[in-house]
Design an enzyme around this catalytic site. Structure first.
Site, mmCIF file in Angstrom:
data_model
loop_
_atom_site.group_PDB
_atom_site.id
_atom_site.type_symbol
_atom_site.label_atom_id
_atom_site.label_comp_id
_atom_site.label_asym_id
_atom_site.label_seq_id
_atom_site.Cartn_x
_atom_site.Cartn_y
_atom_site.Cartn_z
ATOM 1 N N ASP A 41 -2.191 -2.248 9.581
ATOM 2 C CA ASP A 41 -2.668 -2.078 8.200
ATOM 3 C C ASP A 41 -3.362 -3.325 7.641
ATOM 4 O O ASP A 41 -3.804 -3.318 6.485
ATOM 5 C CB ASP A 41 -1.494 -1.694 7.282
ATOM 6 C CG ASP A 41 -0.994 -0.277 7.550
ATOM 7 O OD1 ASP A 41 -1.791 0.532 8.072
ATOM 8 O OD2 ASP A 41 0.169 0.007 7.246
ATOM 9 N N LYS A 55 0.852 -1.216 0.000
ATOM 10 C CA LYS A 55 0.000 0.000 0.000
ATOM 11 C C LYS A 55 0.873 1.246 0.000
ATOM 12 O O LYS A 55 2.059 1.208 0.382
ATOM 13 C CB LYS A 55 -0.931 0.034 1.219
ATOM 14 C CG LYS A 55 -0.243 -0.003 2.593
ATOM 15 C CD LYS A 55 0.195 1.322 3.155
ATOM 16 C CE LYS A 55 1.068 1.166 4.384
ATOM 17 N NZ LYS A 55 1.758 2.327 4.834
HETATM 18 C C1 LIG Z 1 2.573 4.143 9.697
HETATM 19 C C2 LIG Z 1 1.672 3.199 8.963
HETATM 20 C C3 LIG Z 1 0.651 4.025 8.140
HETATM 21 O O1 LIG Z 1 -0.066 3.231 7.245
HETATM 22 O O2 LIG Z 1 2.285 2.386 8.006
HETATM 23 P P1 LIG Z 1 3.788 1.778 7.824
HETATM 24 O O3 LIG Z 1 4.774 2.862 7.789
HETATM 25 O O4 LIG Z 1 4.022 0.852 8.955
HETATM 26 O O5 LIG Z 1 3.717 1.013 6.522
HETATM 27 C C4 LIG Z 1 0.858 2.316 9.949
HETATM 28 O O6 LIG Z 1 0.052 3.099 10.793
HETATM 29 C C5 LIG Z 1 1.715 1.428 10.816
HETATM 30 O O7 LIG Z 1 1.164 0.176 10.744
HETATM 31 P P2 LIG Z 1 1.991 -1.159 11.117
HETATM 32 O O8 LIG Z 1 3.384 -1.091 10.595
HETATM 33 O O9 LIG Z 1 1.133 -2.299 10.694
HETATM 34 O O10 LIG Z 1 2.098 -1.023 12.638
HETATM 35 P P3 LIG Z 1 2.197 -2.185 13.700
HETATM 36 O O11 LIG Z 1 3.227 -3.160 13.290
HETATM 37 O O12 LIG Z 1 0.825 -2.658 13.999
HETATM 38 O O13 LIG Z 1 2.718 -1.349 14.960
HETATM 39 C C6 LIG Z 1 4.063 -1.064 15.230
HETATM 40 C C7 LIG Z 1 4.103 -0.039 16.352
HETATM 41 O O14 LIG Z 1 3.755 1.248 15.829
HETATM 42 C C8 LIG Z 1 2.971 1.975 16.763
HETATM 43 N N1 LIG Z 1 1.653 2.290 16.176
HETATM 44 C C9 LIG Z 1 1.160 1.580 15.115
HETATM 45 C C10 LIG Z 1 -0.047 1.932 14.541
HETATM 46 C C11 LIG Z 1 -0.761 3.031 15.090
HETATM 47 N N2 LIG Z 1 -1.915 3.438 14.561
HETATM 48 N N3 LIG Z 1 -0.256 3.721 16.156
HETATM 49 C C12 LIG Z 1 0.948 3.369 16.707
HETATM 50 O O15 LIG Z 1 1.403 4.009 17.655
HETATM 51 C C13 LIG Z 1 2.859 1.094 18.004
HETATM 52 O O16 LIG Z 1 3.925 1.463 18.868
HETATM 53 C C14 LIG Z 1 3.115 -0.294 17.471
HETATM 54 O O17 LIG Z 1 3.635 -1.154 18.440
#
Ligand SMILES: C[C@@](CO)(OP(=O)(O)O)[C@H](O)COP(=O)(O)OP(=O)(O)OC[C@H]1O[C@@H](n2ccc(N)nc2=O)[C@H](O)[C@@H]1O
Ligand SMILES: Nc1ncnc2c1ncn2[C@@H]1O[C@H](COP(=O)(O)OP(=O)(O)O)[C@@H](O)[C@H]1O
Length: 282
Positions: free
Chosen positions: A134, A10
């Protein structure tokens, strides 16, 4: 029988943090879109209760791998003890903000549905956001406004037709780090995805591209100037717009023709670690 599921990555067309919850997670306001870059997840039911995992790049140990965590969670949730063989062919760069782990998790869920001939209900899919924020969106695919910590999904009926170049400057950034360091960013006035939603309702994609936003960009640009450089390179070589995805370090760029995207790719390929042409995936 073995099932093969494409696990699509994504991009975040819009990403804002709304507030920090008392459990440390952050509520977000995001427009997410699946893209054609994908892992392949093969899943087969076993006659015993073992869970076996094969992943071509040995970057994530079995017990930490989301695919294994999902099977365990599913067994616990429904009081089962089913065993599965899972194989992941990894193409999505890891820690790139492209949701690669959540994409694999979502593909495992689709595989479980196919093999066992059922569909998970919304409550279960929402609950899986505990394992990968996600996953609920990547389970559905397409374009959506995503809220909560990632479990609130409003699917949107609009289709982008442009081409994408996605670059990854070989910097693995953890989402946990980005969220933890985001508090100072939140003193700024919050943005709202409703501006982009209005553009989408008018099918005014130019307007969408002019309003791409990612709250994490400044944080990541300050620490890793090469991510900013990648975005600037995309713009220099003909992109209509470009933005970092998720917590980075990947950057996506939008091109109004495949030829333009390919030309930019030819110019930039030797300077950057990983660069791929992609399309919007529905
Ligand atoms: C930032 C985003 C935006 O789409 O994407 P990525 O950069 O990871 O792809 C997501 O919110 C990331 O989702 P994801 O990577 O699945 O996060 P997770 O593994 O569930 O969480 C990792 C850590 O990030 C923090 N976390 C995650 C999601 C959220 N809404 N709030 C948080 O504070 C928490 O500390 C959690 O322990
Ligand atoms: N199947 C998987 N593929 C990639 N990473 C995984 C997987 N399972 C667990 N992980 C863990 O998830 C972390 C985040 O990876 P990824 O989802 O690719 O990045 P992002 O959250 O930036 O989109 C990795 O550092 C890795 O430890």
């Amino acid at each position: 029988m073995s099932e093969c599921i494409n696990a699509y990555a994504k991009i975040n067309i819009f990403f804002e943090i709304k507030r920090k919850r008392s459990d440390g997670y952050h509520e977000i306001d995001s427009l997410m879109q699946t893209v054609s870059i994908h892992d392949k997840v093969y899943i087969k039911k076993r006659n015993d209760s073992r869970i076996k995992l094969e992943m071509d790049k040995n970057i994530v140990p079995k017990e930490k791998n989301i695919a294994v965590k999902i099977i365990k969670y599913y067994n616990d949730y429904f009081s089962l003890s089913e065993g599965y063989d899972i194989k992941i062919e990894k193409n999505i760069p890891v820690g790139a903000g492209l949701g690669g782990s959540s994409a694999d998790g979502a593909a495992v869920l689709r595989g479980l549905e196919k093999i066992n001939n059922f569909s998970f209900n919304d409550k279960f899919i929402k609950s899986v956001s505990e394992l990968g924020a996600d996953i609920p969106f990547l389970y559905r695919k397409g374009l959506a406004r995503v809220g909560g910590i990632g479990e609130k999904i409003d699917m949107l009926p609009y289709k982008f037709k442009d081409y994408l170049l996605i670059g990854y400057p070989n910097k693995l950034i953890s989402s946990r780090w980005a969220y933890k360091n985001s508090n100072f960013l939140l003193t700024d006035k919050r943005k709202d995805s409703s501006i982009l939603l209005r553009c989408l309702k008018r099918r005014d994609f130019e307007c969408v591209y002019q309003n791409l936003f990612n709250r994490f960009e400044q944080l990541v640009f300050d620490k890793y100037p090469q991510v900013k450089q990648l975005k600037e390179d995309f713009i220099k070589y003909g992109a209509s717009a470009a933005s970092m995805s998720g917590s980075g370090s990947s950057v996506f760029a939008v091109y109004d023709s495949r030829t333009k995207a390919l030309e930019a790719m030819k110019e930039l390929q030797s300077s950057w670690y990983w660069l791929e042409l992609a399309e919007f995936e529905y």
